[in-house]
Motif scaffolding. Sequence first.
Motif, PDB file in Angstrom:
ATOM      1  N   ARG A   1      48.830  68.977 -17.602  1.00  0.00           N
ATOM      2  CA  ARG A   1      49.367  70.111 -18.363  1.00  0.00           C
ATOM      3  C   ARG A   1      50.775  69.815 -18.876  1.00  0.00           C
ATOM      4  N   LEU A   2      51.520  69.046 -18.097  1.00  0.00           N
ATOM      5  CA  LEU A   2      52.870  68.658 -18.510  1.00  0.00           C
ATOM      6  C   LEU A   2      52.869  67.437 -19.431  1.00  0.00           C
ATOM      7  N   GLY A   3      51.693  66.886 -19.694  1.00  0.00           N
ATOM      8  CA  GLY A   3      51.585  65.743 -20.597  1.00  0.00           C
ATOM      9  C   GLY A   3      51.684  64.400 -19.911  1.00  0.00           C
ATOM     10  N   TYR A   4      51.369  64.344 -18.600  1.00  0.00           N
ATOM     11  CA  TYR A   4      51.515  63.113 -17.840  1.00  0.00           C
ATOM     12  C   TYR A   4      50.180  62.583 -17.308  1.00  0.00           C
ATOM     13  N   ALA A   5      50.101  61.278 -17.211  1.00  0.00           N
ATOM     14  CA  ALA A   5      49.107  60.603 -16.382  1.00  0.00           C
ATOM     15  C   ALA A   5      49.890  59.884 -15.291  1.00  0.00           C
TER      16      ALA A   5
ATOM     17  N   ASP B   1      55.077  58.754  -5.559  1.00  0.00           N
ATOM     18  CA  ASP B   1      55.094  57.493  -6.316  1.00  0.00           C
ATOM     19  C   ASP B   1      54.982  57.730  -7.822  1.00  0.00           C
ATOM     20  N   PHE B   2      56.155  57.840  -8.495  1.00  0.00           N
ATOM     21  CA  PHE B   2      56.170  58.241  -9.898  1.00  0.00           C
ATOM     22  C   PHE B   2      56.811  57.291 -10.903  1.00  0.00           C
ATOM     23  N   PRO B   3      57.258  56.104 -10.538  1.00  0.00           N
ATOM     24  CA  PRO B   3      57.934  55.297 -11.554  1.00  0.00           C
ATOM     25  C   PRO B   3      57.030  54.895 -12.713  1.00  0.00           C
ATOM     26  N   GLN B   4      55.714  54.807 -12.470  1.00  0.00           N
ATOM     27  CA  GLN B   4      54.798  54.382 -13.518  1.00  0.00           C
ATOM     28  C   GLN B   4      54.197  55.567 -14.283  1.00  0.00           C
ATOM     29  N   LEU B   5      54.673  56.793 -13.991  1.00  0.00           N
ATOM     30  CA  LEU B   5      54.203  57.978 -14.707  1.00  0.00           C
ATOM     31  C   LEU B   5      54.331  57.751 -16.210  1.00  0.00           C
ATOM     32  N   THR B   6      53.298  58.114 -16.971  1.00  0.00           N
ATOM     33  CA  THR B   6      53.313  57.842 -18.407  1.00  0.00           C
ATOM     34  C   THR B   6      52.961  59.094 -19.198  1.00  0.00           C
ATOM     35  N   THR B   7      53.376  59.134 -20.450  1.00  0.00           N
ATOM     36  CA  THR B   7      53.182  60.309 -21.295  1.00  0.00           C
ATOM     37  C   THR B   7      52.173  60.025 -22.401  1.00  0.00           C
ATOM     38  N   ARG B   8      51.879  61.058 -23.176  1.00  0.00           N
ATOM     39  CA  ARG B   8      50.911  60.931 -24.267  1.00  0.00           C
ATOM     40  C   ARG B   8      51.399  59.982 -25.357  1.00  0.00           C
ATOM     41  N   GLN B   9      52.692  59.655 -25.374  1.00  0.00           N
ATOM     42  CA  GLN B   9      53.203  58.705 -26.359  1.00  0.00           C
ATOM     43  C   GLN B   9      52.711  57.281 -26.078  1.00  0.00           C
TER      44      GLN B   9
ATOM     45  N   PHE C   1      47.406  56.046 -22.738  1.00  0.00           N
ATOM     46  CA  PHE C   1      47.389  57.283 -21.958  1.00  0.00           C
ATOM     47  C   PHE C   1      45.980  57.687 -21.525  1.00  0.00           C
ATOM     48  N   LYS C   2      45.042  57.736 -22.458  1.00  0.00           N
ATOM     49  CA  LYS C   2      43.691  58.193 -22.129  1.00  0.00           C
ATOM     50  C   LYS C   2      43.022  57.279 -21.107  1.00  0.00           C
ATOM     51  N   GLU C   3      43.236  55.996 -21.263  1.00  0.00           N
ATOM     52  CA  GLU C   3      42.636  55.052 -20.324  1.00  0.00           C
ATOM     53  C   GLU C   3      43.261  55.193 -18.936  1.00  0.00           C
ATOM     54  N   LEU C   4      44.588  55.391 -18.873  1.00  0.00           N
ATOM     55  CA  LEU C   4      45.250  55.568 -17.588  1.00  0.00           C
ATOM     56  C   LEU C   4      44.801  56.871 -16.921  1.00  0.00           C
ATOM     57  N   LEU C   5      44.610  57.918 -17.723  1.00  0.00           N
ATOM     58  CA  LEU C   5      44.141  59.188 -17.182  1.00  0.00           C
ATOM     59  C   LEU C   5      42.723  59.035 -16.631  1.00  0.00           C
ATOM     60  N   ARG C   6      41.867  58.352 -17.372  1.00  0.00           N
ATOM     61  CA  ARG C   6      40.499  58.114 -16.916  1.00  0.00           C
ATOM     62  C   ARG C   6      40.497  57.271 -15.634  1.00  0.00           C
ATOM     63  N   ARG C   7      41.381  56.300 -15.582  1.00  0.00           N
ATOM     64  CA  ARG C   7      41.466  55.449 -14.395  1.00  0.00           C
ATOM     65  C   ARG C   7      41.941  56.250 -13.185  1.00  0.00           C
TER      66      ARG C   7
ATOM     67  N   ARG D   1      36.557  65.578 -16.219  1.00  0.00           N
ATOM     68  CA  ARG D   1      36.216  66.834 -16.896  1.00  0.00           C
ATOM     69  C   ARG D   1      36.764  68.037 -16.135  1.00  0.00           C
ATOM     70  N   GLU D   2      36.672  67.996 -14.804  1.00  0.00           N
ATOM     71  CA  GLU D   2      37.178  69.109 -14.007  1.00  0.00           C
ATOM     72  C   GLU D   2      38.701  69.216 -14.097  1.00  0.00           C
ATOM     73  N   VAL D   3      39.376  68.075 -14.087  1.00  0.00           N
ATOM     74  CA  VAL D   3      40.839  68.074 -14.220  1.00  0.00           C
ATOM     75  C   VAL D   3      41.242  68.639 -15.581  1.00  0.00           C
ATOM     76  N   GLN D   4      40.571  68.232 -16.629  1.00  0.00           N
ATOM     77  CA  GLN D   4      40.868  68.741 -17.974  1.00  0.00           C
ATOM     78  C   GLN D   4      40.615  70.239 -18.061  1.00  0.00           C
ATOM     79  N   ARG D   5      39.576  70.719 -17.397  1.00  0.00           N
ATOM     80  CA  ARG D   5      39.303  72.158 -17.392  1.00  0.00           C
ATOM     81  C   ARG D   5      40.415  72.916 -16.666  1.00  0.00           C
ATOM     82  N   ARG D   6      40.822  72.395 -15.513  1.00  0.00           N
ATOM     83  CA  ARG D   6      41.865  73.071 -14.741  1.00  0.00           C
ATOM     84  C   ARG D   6      43.219  73.032 -15.435  1.00  0.00           C
TER      85      ARG D   6
END
Length: 293
Positions: free
Chosen positions: A210-214, A234-242, A246-252, A275-280
């Motif tokens: 929701r905040l735009g992060y994977a 553990d957040f140093p590798q957090l990535t944004t939609r830019q 992004f989509k591949e990291l989110l799927r992973r 799909r459940e994460v995207q719905r929530r």
Amino acid sequence: MSARWLEDELSDADTRPERRQKHKTKKPLGRRRLAALRNEEEGEQDDVIRRLRDLGHVTEVVAELKSGKEATAYVARGPKGSVLVKLYRELEARSFKRDGVYREGQVILDERAKRAMEGRSRKGLEMLQAGWVAAEYAHLWHLWGAGLNVPEPLVGPSPYEYTQTTPAVLMRLIGSEDTPAPRLSDAALTPEEARNAWNQSLDGMAHLLRLGYAHGDYSTYNLLWWENTVTIIDFPQLTTRQNPNFKELLRRDAESLATSFRRHGVGANGEATLREVQRRALGVAPTPRVVLP
């Protein structure tokens, strides 16, 4: 370049064998010995811990908690209570070095800095190290302020404050000094607790989305379990939609979460989890916290 200039340079150089040997044998700083951090060995205390003490952030290192690919976590004490000190190794000493996939899409305005980091020169590695630490602090402050279940950062929120702690990140310890919170990968859960933890983990990933992060490494290995609550770490590798990845990291992330929860008896697959994460992520956000400057 003239021969005279070269002669002058060579005459000024220190060519003693012991100096050359010292330069050759210098090794990147990796995992620190607990005794050195606690000042139990002869010689000076670790430079980083001494600086953290001088800055007033820690008073004593108590124990080593966990050593990972990039950093080692230590339990410490400070003016604000129990502290987790995440102490990064120098980049050359890490087993995890292929961080480019997470950094794609980032804008670096200073061309010299960009070239140094891409070329991984000594200065470039120092900047990457500082950037890795600053990114974790910045993400922690953002997520903490947005109301997510993450450890409370203990330095900042001003970058001027938290960049002084490089290569360490300081956050509030989840659990207690005697019993730090275990990772979900190590926790023994009843079937009911497993369902509760799975549900919270889905919510956590949805809140990030929701905040735009994977997250980039979202699994039970980076989720803590304490008092029936899941805490994301553990957040140093957090990535944004830019980031074009992004989509591949989110799927992973979805696949990693589903796979790692199977040992707790949860039988979900990666696609259904995504799909459940995207719905929530379309639902209600957590209540923000007040972050004081």
